[in-house]
Design a protein around this motif. Sequence first.
Motif, short mmCIF file in Angstrom:
data_model
loop_
_atom_site.label_atom_id
_atom_site.label_comp_id
_atom_site.label_asym_id
_atom_site.label_seq_id
_atom_site.Cartn_x
_atom_site.Cartn_y
_atom_site.Cartn_z
N SER A 86 0.83 -1.21 0.00
CA SER A 86 0.00 0.00 0.00
C SER A 86 0.86 1.25 0.00
N ILE A 87 1.97 1.23 0.73
CA ILE A 87 2.88 2.38 0.74
C ILE A 87 3.52 2.55 -0.63
N SER A 88 3.93 1.46 -1.24
CA SER A 88 4.56 1.52 -2.56
C SER A 88 3.62 2.08 -3.61
N LYS A 89 2.34 1.71 -3.53
CA LYS A 89 1.35 2.27 -4.46
C LYS A 89 1.25 3.78 -4.29
N SER A 90 1.22 4.23 -3.04
CA SER A 90 1.13 5.67 -2.78
C SER A 90 2.35 6.40 -3.31
N LEU A 91 3.53 5.83 -3.08
CA LEU A 91 4.76 6.50 -3.53
C LEU A 91 4.90 6.45 -5.04
N SER A 92 4.37 5.41 -5.66
CA SER A 92 4.41 5.33 -7.12
C SER A 92 3.63 6.49 -7.74
N SER A 93 2.45 6.76 -7.21
CA SER A 93 1.65 7.89 -7.70
C SER A 93 2.33 9.22 -7.37
N TRP A 94 2.96 9.28 -6.21
CA TRP A 94 3.62 10.50 -5.74
C TRP A 94 4.74 10.94 -6.68
N VAL A 95 5.55 10.00 -7.13
CA VAL A 95 6.74 10.36 -7.92
C VAL A 95 6.47 10.36 -9.42
N LYS A 96 5.27 9.96 -9.82
CA LYS A 96 4.96 9.90 -11.26
C LYS A 96 5.14 11.27 -11.91
N GLY A 97 5.93 11.30 -12.96
CA GLY A 97 6.16 12.54 -13.69
C GLY A 97 7.26 13.42 -13.12
N SER A 98 7.88 13.01 -12.01
CA SER A 98 8.95 13.82 -11.42
C SER A 98 10.25 13.63 -12.19
N SER A 99 11.05 14.68 -12.26
CA SER A 99 12.33 14.59 -12.95
C SER A 99 13.37 13.86 -12.11
N PRO A 122 10.87 2.99 -9.48
CA PRO A 122 12.03 2.76 -10.35
C PRO A 122 13.05 1.83 -9.70
N LYS A 123 13.39 0.74 -10.36
CA LYS A 123 14.20 -0.31 -9.75
C LYS A 123 15.57 0.16 -9.28
N ASP A 124 16.18 1.08 -10.01
CA ASP A 124 17.51 1.56 -9.63
C ASP A 124 17.49 2.36 -8.34
N TYR A 125 16.29 2.75 -7.91
CA TYR A 125 16.17 3.58 -6.70
C TYR A 125 15.67 2.78 -5.49
N VAL A 126 15.57 1.47 -5.65
CA VAL A 126 15.16 0.61 -4.54
C VAL A 126 16.40 0.08 -3.83
N ILE A 127 16.47 0.32 -2.53
CA ILE A 127 17.61 -0.09 -1.71
C ILE A 127 17.12 -1.07 -0.64
#
Length: 317
Positions: A86-99, A122-127
């Motif tokens: 649920s958190i990941s879904k929220s953050l996915s919408s949050w960062v959509k379209g960000s540079s 974005p996979k490269d940003y998952v730690i």
Amino acid sequence: MNIVVIGAGGIGAYYGMILHEVGCNITFVARGENLKYLKENKMKMTHPNYVIEDKINTLSIEELVQKNPEDYDAVIIATKAMSTESISKSLSSWVKGSSSVPYYISLQNGVENEDIMEEYYPKDYVIGGLTRLIVSHTISIGHVHCSGEVQTLIGALNHTDKNAKFLDELNTILAKTQTTTFICEDIRLELWNKLIINNGVNAICALLEERTRPLLTDEKTSKIIYGLMSETALAAKAVGVEISQEGVDKMFELIKGFENLKPSMYIDRENNRPLELEEICGVVVKNCEKQGLDAPYTRTISTVLEFQYERKRESNG
């Protein structure tokens, strides 16, 4: 560094406060009574060697997603693993379209959080990350007590020069705190090594309502714990993580050297909170089944605990 910490319980409060102490700009994300309290009051984190207490900016997840994600460098998720999707879904919408997007760091139990995060982010940003040798619990609302020699293991799932630079910067910051940090080339292996310990003691301690040391020193229960740990190593093979029996022995000896712990599932049972059974034990059973194997120790302990606990919760209303 501007860091969001989602979850202001034991682990989240600890990392938020030590990073605040060394100069990071911290924002907690909380909910319920914790959110209401922290909006008006200070967070207090006590440790036998130090105390940190201060007013920290605190938001709900709904308030966070109204902010500009480009203003943040990292988001640490320190909630129960059942909240990851649920958190990941929220953050996915949050960062959509960000540079630019903040790095997304898990400090949770379990081995599947990062896989879920990669579905939405974005996979490269998952730690990936985990903590060791820390014991933390909530004393009262807004007050978390932690103890132990705290170790943090972090690593990218998909290595790039950019996330390597970020990890070096984060490591430099954490080095200013009273903790030890390791940057891991194979964080997935380390996550499974921690699951070996978690599956070994979490559910059985909750079931028997006992701390770790009496169970590890008793001849009969220690054999059950070793069986639980061995099944976890078998399960790891289903996702390409190889852990030998010698590796299990190493983890078994390691946990015997820990202080007398009250694992998180035992604490959650005491506080009538949902148990991370699927995220810890269920993963072991599922990945053994994928290989045509059973996990009788894990299946038995987790099933009895779940049945007993749910019946108690129903009887309490």
